[in-house]
Design an enzyme around this catalytic site. Structure first.
Site, PDB file in Angstrom:
ATOM      1  N   GLU A   1     -22.208  23.382   4.966  1.00  0.00           N
ATOM      2  CA  GLU A   1     -23.173  23.116   5.088  1.00  0.00           C
ATOM      3  C   GLU A   1     -23.747  24.187   6.210  1.00  0.00           C
ATOM      4  O   GLU A   1     -23.916  23.263   8.332  1.00  0.00           O
ATOM      5  CB  GLU A   1     -24.396  22.335   5.284  1.00  0.00           C
ATOM      6  CG  GLU A   1     -24.434  21.209   3.712  1.00  0.00           C
ATOM      7  CD  GLU A   1     -25.523  20.986   3.491  1.00  0.00           C
ATOM      8  OE1 GLU A   1     -26.087  20.446   2.835  1.00  0.00           O
ATOM      9  OE2 GLU A   1     -26.354  19.657   4.115  1.00  0.00           O
TER      10      GLU A   1
ATOM     11  N   SER B   1     -29.961  26.124   1.682  1.00  0.00           N
ATOM     12  CA  SER B   1     -31.147  27.087   0.857  1.00  0.00           C
ATOM     13  C   SER B   1     -29.871  28.058  -0.515  1.00  0.00           C
ATOM     14  O   SER B   1     -30.377  28.382  -1.025  1.00  0.00           O
ATOM     15  CB  SER B   1     -31.133  28.386   1.457  1.00  0.00           C
ATOM     16  OG  SER B   1     -31.403  27.866   3.155  1.00  0.00           O
TER      17      SER B   1
ATOM     18  N   LYS C   1     -33.554  13.955   0.781  1.00  0.00           N
ATOM     19  CA  LYS C   1     -33.863  13.821   2.187  1.00  0.00           C
ATOM     20  C   LYS C   1     -34.610  12.242   1.879  1.00  0.00           C
ATOM     21  O   LYS C   1     -35.042  11.917   1.628  1.00  0.00           O
ATOM     22  CB  LYS C   1     -34.316  14.938   3.122  1.00  0.00           C
ATOM     23  CG  LYS C   1     -33.375  15.715   2.355  1.00  0.00           C
ATOM     24  CD  LYS C   1     -33.432  16.604   3.839  1.00  0.00           C
ATOM     25  CE  LYS C   1     -32.104  17.946   3.457  1.00  0.00           C
ATOM     26  NZ  LYS C   1     -31.828  19.105   4.797  1.00  0.00           N
TER      27      LYS C   1
ATOM     28  N   ASN D   1     -29.750  16.285  -2.467  1.00  0.00           N
ATOM     29  CA  ASN D   1     -30.597  15.626  -1.420  1.00  0.00           C
ATOM     30  C   ASN D   1     -32.343  15.576  -1.315  1.00  0.00           C
ATOM     31  O   ASN D   1     -32.505  16.737  -0.451  1.00  0.00           O
ATOM     32  CB  ASN D   1     -29.672  16.061  -0.445  1.00  0.00           C
ATOM     33  CG  ASN D   1     -30.319  15.468   0.641  1.00  0.00           C
ATOM     34  OD1 ASN D   1     -30.615  13.938   1.157  1.00  0.00           O
ATOM     35  ND2 ASN D   1     -29.300  16.331   1.868  1.00  0.00           N
TER      36      ASN D   1
ATOM     37  N   GLY E   1     -32.856  24.871   4.860  1.00  0.00           N
ATOM     38  CA  GLY E   1     -34.251  24.904   5.019  1.00  0.00           C
ATOM     39  C   GLY E   1     -34.793  26.517   5.107  1.00  0.00           C
ATOM     40  O   GLY E   1     -35.792  26.185   5.347  1.00  0.00           O
TER      41      GLY E   1
ATOM     42  N   HIS F   1     -24.337  14.039   7.682  1.00  0.00           N
ATOM     43  CA  HIS F   1     -25.351  15.527   7.630  1.00  0.00           C
ATOM     44  C   HIS F   1     -25.968  16.110   9.261  1.00  0.00           C
ATOM     45  O   HIS F   1     -25.832  15.202   9.975  1.00  0.00           O
ATOM     46  CB  HIS F   1     -26.523  15.154   6.310  1.00  0.00           C
ATOM     47  CG  HIS F   1     -27.759  16.138   6.004  1.00  0.00           C
ATOM     48  ND1 HIS F   1     -28.404  16.806   6.906  1.00  0.00           N
ATOM     49  CD2 HIS F   1     -27.461  16.801   4.962  1.00  0.00           C
ATOM     50  CE1 HIS F   1     -29.094  17.668   6.829  1.00  0.00           C
ATOM     51  NE2 HIS F   1     -27.792  17.857   5.106  1.00  0.00           N
TER      52      HIS F   1
ATOM     53  N   GLU G   1     -28.847  17.189   9.884  1.00  0.00           N
ATOM     54  CA  GLU G   1     -30.062  16.064  10.732  1.00  0.00           C
ATOM     55  C   GLU G   1     -29.640  14.968  10.950  1.00  0.00           C
ATOM     56  O   GLU G   1     -30.234  14.397  11.702  1.00  0.00           O
ATOM     57  CB  GLU G   1     -31.049  16.210   9.532  1.00  0.00           C
ATOM     58  CG  GLU G   1     -31.034  17.411   8.992  1.00  0.00           C
ATOM     59  CD  GLU G   1     -31.720  17.487   7.404  1.00  0.00           C
ATOM     60  OE1 GLU G   1     -32.205  16.778   6.805  1.00  0.00           O
ATOM     61  OE2 GLU G   1     -32.188  18.557   6.930  1.00  0.00           O
TER      62      GLU G   1
END
Ligand code: 13P
Length: 254
Positions: free
Chosen positions: A167, A214, A11, A9, A173, A95, A97
């Site tokens: 996730e 991560s 992003k 991904n 991150g 996702h 985000e």
């Protein structure tokens, strides 16, 4: 285990020229990917170019989002069939985000998955608990709610495939490793919940459960060695071709 599924991904992290350079490096490494299924998800704007670069490499191209209607007055949106026309076979939905910054609700996620399945694309449904959910002992409640909201009322035919990406939001991150046993346990909880939603055969034949958060060349082997971990969804480490190739190699070795 089937061939591990490794999804990158990217992003919104790369300029077009950077995405092209990275795609060329990934395509070059692809001879070493035999035995894994590798998908890269660039921004919409780079899908066509990256699909062209990947041609013949065995690496396929996925998208990071799509809209839930087939066609119409939906300014700024991209349909599943438009993506399919660019050679996209896999689409990330829900996702964390997007849930956090764009108000992507469970209902939107559900409608996107329904549309993707109807046009023969493979959704990658992202689910995951926040740090607070976990601290409050609500992790499994949150995951089961996300799964039921996204998938309730849907079914899988023989031609359809689905990926669930677990996730944990607090790991994305962060550079943090998670105990593989905790990941395995959570994947088993997800699998049980999928058995409530679909037939056992449909889950076993058509659904993969992968882990994201991560993931790096050091931890991937421990994660993918767990029996319920079918692959990984990689953010940061997928932006470096050497690290990404090492992740694929680590998954293959596990
Ligand atoms: P990181 O690998 O940077 O934690 O990102 C994970 C992710 O969000 C993939 O979708």
């Amino acid at each position: 285990m089937d061939n591990p599924l490794i999804i990158a991904n990217w992003k919104m992290k790369l300029a077009p020229s950077e995405a092209h350079v990275l795609a060329k490096k990934v395509a070059k490494s692809s001879a070493k990917f035999t035995g894994a299924e590798v998908v890269v998800c660039p921004s919409f704007t780079e899908l066509a170019a990256v699909a062209g670069i990947m041609e013949g490499s065995g690496v396929t191209v996925g998208a990071q989002n799509c809209f839930w209607e087939e066609q119409g007055a939906f300014t700024g949106e991209v349909s599943a069939s438009q993506l399919a026309a660019h050679g996209v076979g896999t689409v990330i939905v829900g996702h964390s985000e997007r849930r956090a910054h764009l108000g992507e609700s469970s209902d939107m996620v559900h409608r996107k998955i329904r549309m993707l399945l109807s046009v023969g694309l493979r959704p990658v449904l992202c689910v995951g608990e926040s740090f607070d959910d976990r601290a409050e002992g609500q992790k499994e409640v949150v995951l089961l709610r996300q799964l039921h909201d996204a998938l309730g009322g849907l079914w899988l035919t023989d031609a359809q495939q689905l990926v669930v990406a677990y996730e944990p939001v607090w790991v994305i991150g962060s550079g943090q490793d998670v105990d593989p046993k905790e990941i395995e346990h959570t994947h088993q909880v997800i699998e049980q919940s999928l058995y409530d939603l679909f037939s056992r055969e449909a889950v076993d034949e058509h659904v993969k459960i992968i882990y994201g958060g991560s993931v790096d060349p050091e931890n991937v082997g421990r994660y993918v060695a767990e029996p319920s971990v079918d692959g990984v969804l990689v953010g940061t480490a997928s932006l470096d071709a050497t690290q990404f190739a090492a992740i694929v190699a680590g998954a293959l070795k596990a």
